[in-house]
Scaffold this motif. Structure first.
Motif, PDB file in Angstrom:
ATOM      1  N   ASN A   1      67.585 129.863   5.131  1.00 39.37           N
ATOM      2  CA  ASN A   1      67.963 131.266   5.326  1.00 39.37           C
ATOM      3  C   ASN A   1      68.156 131.993   3.996  1.00 39.37           C
ATOM      4  O   ASN A   1      67.763 133.158   3.838  1.00 39.37           O
ATOM      5  N   ILE A   2      68.775 131.300   3.033  1.00 34.78           N
ATOM      6  CA  ILE A   2      68.998 131.928   1.730  1.00 34.78           C
ATOM      7  C   ILE A   2      67.669 132.184   1.024  1.00 34.78           C
ATOM      8  O   ILE A   2      67.452 133.247   0.409  1.00 34.78           O
ATOM      9  N   VAL A   3      66.753 131.226   1.110  1.00 36.34           N
ATOM     10  CA  VAL A   3      65.429 131.423   0.497  1.00 36.34           C
ATOM     11  C   VAL A   3      64.709 132.611   1.135  1.00 36.34           C
ATOM     12  O   VAL A   3      64.082 133.433   0.452  1.00 36.34           O
ATOM     13  N   LEU A   4      64.805 132.731   2.462  1.00 35.36           N
ATOM     14  CA  LEU A   4      64.179 133.860   3.146  1.00 35.36           C
ATOM     15  C   LEU A   4      64.788 135.192   2.712  1.00 35.36           C
ATOM     16  O   LEU A   4      64.086 136.198   2.605  1.00 35.36           O
ATOM     17  N   LEU A   5      66.100 135.188   2.460  1.00 35.65           N
ATOM     18  CA  LEU A   5      66.738 136.417   1.970  1.00 35.65           C
ATOM     19  C   LEU A   5      66.154 136.833   0.627  1.00 35.65           C
ATOM     20  O   LEU A   5      65.844 138.013   0.400  1.00 35.65           O
ATOM     21  N   PHE A   6      66.013 135.869  -0.273  1.00 33.37           N
ATOM     22  CA  PHE A   6      65.475 136.198  -1.592  1.00 33.37           C
ATOM     23  C   PHE A   6      64.016 136.665  -1.493  1.00 33.37           C
ATOM     24  O   PHE A   6      63.610 137.615  -2.187  1.00 33.37           O
TER      25      PHE A   6
END
Length: 397
Positions: A148-153
């Motif tokens: 999820n964090i990678v998708l945010l970035f």
């Protein structure tokens, strides 16, 4: 609606859809929460902020920092509220946070406002809030959390980059439209000047040289001013648009220039406008039935014919004859032919004249027909005269 307005409307729609999705997940998982009532409190806060943010952001205008910071703070707070609602085991298992994808709306707002950098900054804040939830519950982040964090970035990076490209493209398009409008206005101005001032100056120069004495000096000055004015209209930009004039100034073969004024009601008859150009050395042939065209088409066509006749007088000699033929077969096109028995046009002469600022054919004839969506065909053989074929469609743009 510009690019900015469309983007802010899209973010507003996304907020409502993501809020609906978060509500569905709360209903689905409420029996698994440690404090189900707290989930509804968080959802109510998200709904209130969704309504306020939709109105506060508006569409297309530059956003203020307090609103952007508040939006990101509300998104981070809704993520942190997950530790108050969820059980420790649910967080350890990687169940979604309470706002789920709703927090991405704040990230999108930052990316649209400031491009890639602000988009990545917002992604870092929201990702840090997600990590804090695990720290508060003494659980290690799982693969779902990292994904999820990678998708945010990635969202912050890509959306910020695409938005910046779209804004730059819109600015370049607006500049191109402005330059095109200025160029067309300069061409219209050049036609008007060529059909009036330049013709008069050329006549004064020629007659002054023939008369001699003080008149010759006046002719020389007129020639200098003609050359300076030709240079100006071929290279100087138009400072600001002006409305097109409702009258024309043109010189024809021993024929007074047609008058201006408001056009008569209805579509005028092109035959009547061309017939008055007839003289001892100009023959005009028209159909027996009226040739009705929009007023501006008749005006520009007649001006182009007058410019062609003026060229015959200037370049073919005083004794040259000219013939004007109007053809209308009732189809989509109307054709006006102007033919003379002069010496013809040497190959490459028109290109040289245009480069020297002599725009009789380039602007007064070709430019007018181009603006009408028509075409100009020039047939000339040295020693055998010249024929211009002007073609326009009835439904000219």
């Amino acid at each position: 609606m510009g690019v900015g307005s469309a983007l802010w409307r899209s973010i507003a729609v996304y907020r409502f859809l993501a809020l609906l999705y978060a509500g569905v997940l709360i209903v689905w998982n409420q029996d698994k929460y440690e404090r189900p009532y707290a989930a509804w409190i968080v959802l109510a806060g998200m709904a209130l902020w969704t309504g306020y943010a939709t109105l506060a952001y508006g569409g297309g205008r530059k956003q203020r920092w307090p609103l952007l910071i508040a939006d990101l703070a509300v998104a981070a707070a809704s993520v942190l509220a997950t530790s108050w609602v969820e059980t420790s085991s649910g967080i350890a298992q990687g169940r979604p946070t309470i706002p789920v994808a709703w927090v991405v709306a704040a990230l999108l707002a930052w990316a649209v406002s400031g491009g890639r950098r602000l988009g990545l900054l917002a992604a870092a804040v929201i990702g840090a809030a997600d990590m804090v939830v695990h720290v508060l519950n003494a659980s290690a982040p799982g693969p779902v959390t990292f994904s999820n964090i990678v998708l945010l970035f990635l969202t912050g990076l890509v959306v910020g980059h695409v938005v910046r490209m779209a804004v730059d493209a819109e600015a370049r398009l607006a500049r191109a439209v402005e330059l095109e409008a200025s160029t067309r206005e300069r061409e219209r101005l050049a036609r008007d000047i060529h059909d009036s001032v330049l013709q008069v100056l050329a006549m004064v120069q020629r007659r002054g040289a023939e008369a001699g004495g003080e008149a010759a000096e006046l002719g020389r000055l007129a020639g200098e001013q003609e050359a300076a004015l030709r240079t100006l209209i071929t290279g100087a930009p138009v400072p600001r648009p002006r409305p097109p004039r409702g009258r024309r100034h043109a010189l024809a073969l021993e024929t007074p220039a047609s008058g201006g004024g408001a056009p008569p009601p209805g579509e005028p008859d092109l035959r009547a406008r061309l017939t008055v150009l007839a003289s001892a050395r100009v023959s005009v042939a028209t159909p027996a039935t009226p040739v009705l065209l929009p007023g501006h088409v008749v005006d520009e066509l007649t001006a182009a014919v007058e410019a062609a006749l003026a060229n015959v007088r200037a370049h073919a000699g005083e004794d040259a004859r000219a013939w004007v033929l109007l053809e209308d077969d009732g189809a989509d096109e109307v054709i006006v032919s102007v033919r003379d028995d002069g010496p013809g046009i040497p190959p490459g002469r028109l290109e040289i004249a245009e480069a020297d600022g002599r725009l009789g054919v380039a602007q007064s004839i070709r430019g007018r027909l181009r603006d009408l969506g028509g075409t100009v065909a020039i047939h000339s053989t040295p020693g055998e005269g010249t024929e211009l074929e002007l073609t326009v469609r009835r439904a000219a743009p």
